[in-house]
Design an enzyme around this catalytic site. Structure first.
Site, mmCIF file in Angstrom:
data_model
loop_
_atom_site.group_PDB
_atom_site.id
_atom_site.type_symbol
_atom_site.label_atom_id
_atom_site.label_comp_id
_atom_site.label_asym_id
_atom_site.label_seq_id
_atom_site.Cartn_x
_atom_site.Cartn_y
_atom_site.Cartn_z
ATOM 1 N N ASP A 57 72.090 48.980 46.070
ATOM 2 C CA ASP A 57 72.424 48.191 44.882
ATOM 3 C C ASP A 57 73.245 46.978 45.301
ATOM 4 O O ASP A 57 74.465 47.062 45.493
ATOM 5 C CB ASP A 57 73.206 49.048 43.887
ATOM 6 C CG ASP A 57 73.421 48.339 42.550
ATOM 7 O OD1 ASP A 57 73.076 47.139 42.450
ATOM 8 O OD2 ASP A 57 73.927 48.984 41.609
ATOM 9 N N LEU A 58 72.564 45.839 45.434
ATOM 10 C CA LEU A 58 73.225 44.619 45.897
ATOM 11 C C LEU A 58 74.136 44.005 44.833
ATOM 12 O O LEU A 58 74.976 43.164 45.151
ATOM 13 C CB LEU A 58 72.181 43.591 46.335
ATOM 14 C CG LEU A 58 71.299 43.973 47.521
ATOM 15 C CD1 LEU A 58 70.299 42.862 47.813
ATOM 16 C CD2 LEU A 58 72.155 44.252 48.751
ATOM 17 N N GLY A 122 57.648 30.590 38.685
ATOM 18 C CA GLY A 122 56.272 30.161 38.901
ATOM 19 C C GLY A 122 55.476 31.250 39.588
ATOM 20 O O GLY A 122 56.022 32.261 40.030
ATOM 21 N N HIS A 123 54.166 31.022 39.669
ATOM 22 C CA HIS A 123 53.272 31.927 40.383
ATOM 23 C C HIS A 123 52.294 31.108 41.209
ATOM 24 O O HIS A 123 52.277 29.875 41.152
ATOM 25 C CB HIS A 123 52.548 32.855 39.416
ATOM 26 C CG HIS A 123 53.413 33.954 38.879
ATOM 27 N ND1 HIS A 123 53.885 34.971 39.666
ATOM 28 C CD2 HIS A 123 53.901 34.184 37.627
ATOM 29 C CE1 HIS A 123 54.621 35.790 38.941
ATOM 30 N NE2 HIS A 123 54.657 35.336 37.700
ATOM 31 N N ILE A 125 49.283 30.129 41.082
ATOM 32 C CA ILE A 125 48.515 29.057 40.447
ATOM 33 C C ILE A 125 49.362 27.799 40.240
ATOM 34 O O ILE A 125 48.873 26.673 40.380
ATOM 35 C CB ILE A 125 47.904 29.534 39.104
ATOM 36 C CG1 ILE A 125 46.892 28.504 38.589
ATOM 37 C CG2 ILE A 125 48.983 29.828 38.073
ATOM 38 C CD1 ILE A 125 46.106 29.010 37.384
ATOM 39 N N ASN A 126 50.655 27.984 39.958
ATOM 40 C CA ASN A 126 51.547 26.845 39.761
ATOM 41 C C ASN A 126 51.823 26.118 41.063
ATOM 42 O O ASN A 126 51.864 24.881 41.108
ATOM 43 C CB ASN A 126 52.867 27.316 39.148
ATOM 44 C CG ASN A 126 52.674 28.135 37.894
ATOM 45 O OD1 ASN A 126 53.033 29.309 37.856
ATOM 46 N ND2 ASN A 126 52.105 27.542 36.854
ATOM 47 N N TYR A 127 52.001 26.893 42.135
ATOM 48 C CA TYR A 127 52.298 26.285 43.432
ATOM 49 C C TYR A 127 51.074 25.547 43.977
ATOM 50 O O TYR A 127 51.191 24.450 44.534
ATOM 51 C CB TYR A 127 52.755 27.358 44.431
ATOM 52 C CG TYR A 127 53.800 28.296 43.872
ATOM 53 C CD1 TYR A 127 54.827 27.826 43.051
ATOM 54 C CD2 TYR A 127 53.767 29.664 44.134
ATOM 55 C CE1 TYR A 127 55.779 28.685 42.520
ATOM 56 C CE2 TYR A 127 54.714 30.528 43.620
ATOM 57 C CZ TYR A 127 55.713 30.039 42.803
ATOM 58 O OH TYR A 127 56.646 30.903 42.284
ATOM 59 N N ASP A 153 50.604 32.305 47.666
ATOM 60 C CA ASP A 153 51.371 33.524 47.931
ATOM 61 C C ASP A 153 51.250 33.964 49.387
ATOM 62 O O ASP A 153 52.260 34.257 50.035
ATOM 63 C CB ASP A 153 50.885 34.668 47.040
ATOM 64 C CG ASP A 153 51.462 34.616 45.638
ATOM 65 O OD1 ASP A 153 52.304 33.729 45.370
ATOM 66 O OD2 ASP A 153 51.074 35.454 44.801
#
Length: 383
Positions: A57-58, A122-123, A125-127, A153
């Site tokens: 647990d950071l 973002g994902h 497709i956005n990049y 990705d």
């Protein structure tokens, strides 16, 4: 293996970072996936091959302190969080690299650490869109089409981040110092697309999307449906290969338009399509196998794993659960990857053994467990 002895901490994330860590693990690195505690019911990392899992647990100060200690003994940290998260936890590079100047701190994000969109979600497709590449993908008169989440990705993200890590590690052999890697998926996919940028002046992309040589415009760089509902892929660009294609299709080049007659491409596509539709995929394979026509079957995952060529090269492997996946690439002659054939780790499965390896005492581990800072896959772990 080539990366044996390399100690890597991978903060659990989605898609790109797990691939980056898996690449390093496949080639021999000791990769610890730092999973979140309290743990979710299901691990989201399906690329956990060869890794071990520590649940930590950071968000709790003792958890952040534990990661600082771990980083003190690590070579590489792979960090996939949104901009500023690690700094808020007191785990930014200025802290961790002050304590371990040899640490390679790899920050893998969509938009990078600076710029207008650095803090935005973002994902893939956005990049791909922001890189300019998406504008080139798609068929004539259709919207740009994103080809699953492979480009940003994985190619521009996970693979290039792994490359950056290896470059930084090589540099460290000379300077003795680590460094920060700012791996932006936007820039990664843009870099991967350098050929597209550098061929603009050559006329490769003068026509609208879907009408050029390599974007489904040409009849000799296209896929065609066969009579059994499968497909063949055609890539007969060079004139000598194009001749082989025509021969296999039973066509005479002297009775056809010039290969590069753009205006005739639509009709040539129709002609090729009507011919391919008359035979099964297997029949076309019998015709084109062994030729230089650059014609191959479009294979499903199952068919790819069982294809003769891939079987001869052992291109796919099967783990102890009979799950099939690609063998690590490229193939090194002396120190090839030896991927683990065990199942992926459960969250927190190796928490105790990892902490012991990194110098924590059993009493310290027991206290962290009592304070619910760490978790074990089996609550009755032997402390």
């Amino acid at each position: 293996m080539a990366l044996s002895g390399l100690r890597v901490l991978e903060l659990a994330g989605l898609a790109p970072a797990p691939l980056c860590g898996m690449i390093l693990a496949d080639f021999g690195a000791c990769v610890v996936r730092v999973d979140r505690a309290p743990r979710s019911a299901v691990a989201v990392d399906v690329q956990g091959r060869g890794k071990r899992s520590l649940a930590l647990d950071l968000k709790r100060p003792p958890g952040a302190a534990a990661l600082r200690r771990l980083c003190g003994g690590a070579d590489v940290l792979i960090e996939p969080f949104r901009h500023g998260v690690m700094e808020k936890l007191g785990l930014g590079p200025e802290v961790l690299m002050h304590e371990n100047p040899r640490l390679i701190y790899a920050r893998l994000t969509g938009f990078g650490q600076t710029g207008k969109y650095a803090k935005s979600a973002g994902h893939d497709i956005n990049y791909v869109a922001l890189s300019g590449v998406l504008s080139k993908l798609g068929r004539k008169s259709e919207n740009p089409y994103a080809p699953v989440n492979l480009l940003a990705d994985f190619a521009g993200g996970g693979v290039l981040c792994a490359m950056g890590i290896l470059i930084a590690l090589y540099e460290r052999t000379k300077s003795g110092k680590g460094q920060i890697i700012d791996a932006s998926m936007v820039e990664g996919i843009a870099y991967i697309s350098s050929f597209l940028w550098k061929t603009q002046s050559l006329g490769f992309w003068n026509r609208p999307r879907g009408e050029n040589l390599l974007d489904s415009g040409a009849p000799f760089y296209e896929t065609y449906r066969t009579s059994d509902g499968k497909f063949m892929a055609v890539g007969a660009i060079e004139p000598q290969f194009y001749e082989q294609l025509l021969k296999g299709l039973g066509l005479d080049s002297d009775k056809l338009p010039d290969q590069l007659s753009f205006s005739d491409w639509p009709e040539m596509k129709k002609k090729f399509a009507s011919i391919f539709a008359k035979k099964t995929q297997t029949e076309w394979c019998h015709i084109f196998d062994g030729t230089d026509a650059c014609v191959t079957p479009v294979l499903s995952f199952d068919d790819a794993a069982s294809h003769q060529h891939n079987k001869q090269r052992s291109s796919f492997i099967k783990n102890d659960r009979e799950e099939i996946s690609p063998r690590p690439a490229p193939l090194l002659s002396r120190t090839p990857a030896v991927p683990s054939l065990k199942r992926d780790p459960f969250i927190g499965e190796h928490t105790e053994e990892i902490l012991l390896e990194y110098g924590f005492t059993k009493n310290e581990i027991a206290q962290l467990y009592s304070d619910k800072v760490i978790e074990f896959n089996k609550p009755k772990a032997n402390l």
